[in-house]
Write an enzyme that holds these catalytic residues in place. Structure first.
Site, PDB file in Angstrom:
ATOM      1  N   GLY A  21       0.930  -1.286  -0.006  1.00 41.11           N
ATOM      2  CA  GLY A  21       0.047   0.132  -0.004  1.00 41.11           C
ATOM      3  C   GLY A  21       0.831   1.054  -0.032  1.00 41.11           C
ATOM      4  N   ASN A  22       0.263   2.314   0.190  1.00 39.26           N
ATOM      5  CA  ASN A  22       1.022   3.674   0.358  1.00 39.26           C
ATOM      6  C   ASN A  22       0.484   4.448   1.399  1.00 39.26           C
ATOM      7  OD1 ASN A  22      -0.776   5.701  -0.985  1.00 39.26           O
ATOM      8  ND2 ASN A  22      -0.899   4.098  -2.498  1.00 39.26           N
ATOM      9  N   ARG A  23       1.000   5.639   1.877  1.00 38.92           N
ATOM     10  CA  ARG A  23       0.669   6.404   2.864  1.00 38.92           C
ATOM     11  C   ARG A  23      -0.111   7.641   2.463  1.00 38.92           C
ATOM     12  NH1 ARG A  23       4.752   5.517   6.691  1.00 38.92           N
ATOM     13  NH2 ARG A  23       6.844   4.923   5.806  1.00 38.92           N
TER      14      ARG A  23
END
Ligand code: CTP
Length: 217
Positions: A21-23
């Site tokens: 995923g990412n932030r």
């Protein structure tokens, strides 16, 4: 005006307990949904996994998804009937080639993952955009920002591209404030100084309203 808005990250499963995923927190996308509703637009908010509450406005319909593929399917179902498309999601560009049925056990000193490319939601829908529809994309660049953002605008058939500044403190992922530049198809650049994402969202909505009206009046 009916708005299709993508927001938040996507999670790409690796096994039953892990994902890539990412932030992205979804704050900018959710602020845009609220700002569109404030001016009376109906909004379909296709949201990846975020910690934010579902918007209470009756004008905002929230569709929760997890993966890029799910986000694409939910967005594609709404896109033909929407006047304005806003792609604020931080979509994972790649996903694990296989999803393990059982938890991957630790073995060996290194682990190599094979990834395959995800659908580009904005570019794929961009190919179907009708003359009276209006599309807004986001870009996050670290080098040659303006040139890359303008290239993205043309490649993905955007009418406007919002360029996030990563160099400024207080801007971008996780912050409540943001600083952006907006580029149009003529290469004109509008700069929005560092401000609360809620305030910036209202300014961006006013810009979209004005451009949408003049382009297709
Ligand atoms: N986008 C999308 N689907 C993807 C990737 C990106 O809809 N699979 C959208 C984003 O929501 C954003 C725009 O495309 O509005 C640009 O995203 P960005 O990640 O900057 O572009 P990429 O095409 O992934 O380019 P790169 O990562 O190589 O800079």
């Amino acid at each position: 005006m009916h708005v299709l808005l993508t927001a938040g990250p996507t999670y790409e499963p690796l096994d039953p307990v892990r994902f890539l995923g990412n932030r992205s927190t979804g704050k900018m996308g959710y602020a845009l949904a609220e700002a569109f509703a404030e001016v009376g637009a109906t909004v379909t908010l296709v949201s990846g996994p975020v910690q934010l509450p579902t918007p209470a406005s009756a004008l905002i319909q929230t569709v929760r998804v997890e993966t890029a593929q799910q986000m694409y399917e939910a967005a594609a179902a709404v896109a033909p009937a929407a006047d304005v498309w806003v792609f604020a999601a931080a979509v994972a560009d790649y996903r694990p080639a296989t999803v393990a049925v059982d938890k991957i056990k630790k073995a060996g000193e290194t682990l190599t993952l094979e990834l395959i490319k995800n659908v580009d939601i904005a570019a794929t829908l961009g190919e179907t955009k009708r003359a009276e529809q209006f599309a807004v994309g986001f870009a996050l660049e670290t080098t040659n920002e303006l040139a890359h953002a303008l290239d993205k605008l043309h490649r993905k058939n955007f009418d406007l591209v919002v360029l996030n500044s990563l160099r400024d403190t207080g801007a971008g992922f996780g912050h409540d404030t943001n600083k952006v530049s907006v580029l149009d198809r003529a290469g004109q650049v509008l700069t929005f100084e560092l401000q609360a994402k809620t305030q910036l969202a209202r300014r961006l909505v006013a810009l979209v309203q004005a451009r949408f009206a003049t382009t297709y009046a």
